[in-house]
Design a protein around this motif. Structure first.
Motif, PDB file in Angstrom:
ATOM      1  N   PHE A  27      23.920  15.365  45.158  1.00 32.75           N
ATOM      2  CA  PHE A  27      22.505  15.715  45.286  1.00 32.75           C
ATOM      3  C   PHE A  27      22.297  17.063  45.965  1.00 32.75           C
ATOM      4  N   ASP A  28      23.358  17.664  46.465  1.00 35.14           N
ATOM      5  CA  ASP A  28      23.338  19.032  46.997  1.00 35.14           C
ATOM      6  C   ASP A  28      22.232  19.251  48.036  1.00 35.14           C
ATOM      7  N   GLY A  29      22.016  18.256  48.891  1.00 30.77           N
ATOM      8  CA  GLY A  29      21.028  18.397  49.963  1.00 30.77           C
ATOM      9  C   GLY A  29      19.625  17.957  49.591  1.00 30.77           C
ATOM     10  N   PHE A  30      19.407  17.595  48.339  1.00 26.34           N
ATOM     11  CA  PHE A  30      18.102  17.110  47.909  1.00 26.34           C
ATOM     12  C   PHE A  30      18.090  15.585  47.942  1.00 26.34           C
ATOM     13  N   THR A  31      16.920  15.008  47.894  1.00 25.69           N
ATOM     14  CA  THR A  31      16.821  13.549  47.883  1.00 25.69           C
ATOM     15  C   THR A  31      16.886  13.055  46.435  1.00 25.69           C
ATOM     16  N   PRO A  32      17.335  11.834  46.241  1.00 21.58           N
ATOM     17  CA  PRO A  32      17.331  11.282  44.885  1.00 21.58           C
ATOM     18  C   PRO A  32      15.936  11.301  44.260  1.00 21.58           C
ATOM     19  N   MET A  62      19.897  11.707  36.913  1.00 22.21           N
ATOM     20  CA  MET A  62      19.534  12.929  37.623  1.00 22.21           C
ATOM     21  C   MET A  62      19.143  14.030  36.637  1.00 22.21           C
ATOM     22  N   CYS A  63      18.081  14.760  36.959  1.00 20.84           N
ATOM     23  CA  CYS A  63      17.643  15.898  36.155  1.00 20.84           C
ATOM     24  C   CYS A  63      18.323  17.165  36.692  1.00 20.84           C
ATOM     25  N   ASN A  64      19.277  17.693  35.935  1.00 15.90           N
ATOM     26  CA  ASN A  64      19.986  18.891  36.367  1.00 15.90           C
ATOM     27  C   ASN A  64      19.111  20.139  36.284  1.00 15.90           C
ATOM     28  N   GLN A  65      18.137  20.140  35.393  1.00 13.07           N
ATOM     29  CA  GLN A  65      17.224  21.280  35.302  1.00 13.07           C
ATOM     30  C   GLN A  65      16.388  21.371  36.583  1.00 13.07           C
ATOM     31  N   ARG A  66      15.879  20.235  37.037  1.00 17.15           N
ATOM     32  CA  ARG A  66      15.095  20.211  38.281  1.00 17.15           C
ATOM     33  C   ARG A  66      15.972  20.611  39.470  1.00 17.15           C
ATOM     34  N   LYS A  67      17.212  20.131  39.484  1.00 16.73           N
ATOM     35  CA  LYS A  67      18.133  20.463  40.575  1.00 16.73           C
ATOM     36  C   LYS A  67      18.362  21.972  40.647  1.00 16.73           C
ATOM     37  N   GLN A  68      18.605  22.606  39.512  1.00 11.73           N
ATOM     38  CA  GLN A  68      18.834  24.050  39.511  1.00 11.73           C
ATOM     39  C   GLN A  68      17.572  24.818  39.898  1.00 11.73           C
ATOM     40  N   ASP A 123      24.419  30.116  43.823  1.00 11.98           N
ATOM     41  CA  ASP A 123      25.037  29.487  42.652  1.00 11.98           C
ATOM     42  C   ASP A 123      24.031  28.800  41.736  1.00 11.98           C
ATOM     43  N   ALA A 124      22.736  29.020  41.953  1.00 13.38           N
ATOM     44  CA  ALA A 124      21.711  28.420  41.090  1.00 13.38           C
ATOM     45  C   ALA A 124      21.758  29.045  39.712  1.00 13.38           C
ATOM     46  N   VAL A 125      21.607  28.209  38.692  1.00 14.48           N
ATOM     47  CA  VAL A 125      21.639  28.647  37.297  1.00 14.48           C
ATOM     48  C   VAL A 125      20.277  28.405  36.691  1.00 14.48           C
ATOM     49  N   ASP A 126      19.761  29.370  35.914  1.00 16.70           N
ATOM     50  CA  ASP A 126      18.480  29.204  35.259  1.00 16.70           C
ATOM     51  C   ASP A 126      18.690  28.449  33.951  1.00 16.70           C
ATOM     52  N   LEU A 127      18.264  27.184  33.894  1.00 16.91           N
ATOM     53  CA  LEU A 127      18.446  26.354  32.706  1.00 16.91           C
ATOM     54  C   LEU A 127      17.217  26.327  31.815  1.00 16.91           C
ATOM     55  N   GLU A 128      16.148  26.931  32.241  1.00 18.88           N
ATOM     56  CA  GLU A 128      14.926  26.922  31.433  1.00 18.88           C
ATOM     57  C   GLU A 128      15.064  27.917  30.307  1.00 18.88           C
ATOM     58  N   ALA A 129      14.614  27.499  29.130  1.00 19.83           N
ATOM     59  CA  ALA A 129      14.721  28.368  27.945  1.00 19.83           C
ATOM     60  C   ALA A 129      13.518  29.252  27.795  1.00 19.83           C
TER      61      ALA A 129
END
Length: 73
Positions: free
Chosen positions: A17-22, A51-57, A67-73
């Motif tokens: 979760f990289d420091g975020f809450t579920p 888990m939503c990886n788009q929201r996480k990034q 290390d954040a990646v832009d997953l939005e198109a």
């Protein structure tokens, strides 16, 4: 980490979760069908978790993580 077998879920830890809450990262099925391609399934605290990886990034980018990646198109 155990090797993922077809049809089996891996146990997620707080590190995933990289420091975020579920609650911040749970999938809300943005596409309406849950087939967006950004989901990760696992077991967290004995329950199935999606888990939503788009929201996480997005949250990592807002936090300023390098290390954040832009997953939005």
């Amino acid at each position: 980490m155990p090797k993922l077998q077809l049809g089996k879920f891996v146990e997620m830890t707080d590190e995933d979760f990289d420091g975020f809450t579920p609650d911040q990262l749970k999938c809300r099925s943005c596409s309406g069908y849950g087939n967006c391609g950004f989901k990760t399934y696992g077991i967290y605290q004995g329950k199935v978790f999606s888990m939503c990886n788009q929201r996480k990034q997005k949250l990592k980018k807002e936090r300023g993580d390098a290390d954040a990646v832009d997953l939005e198109a």
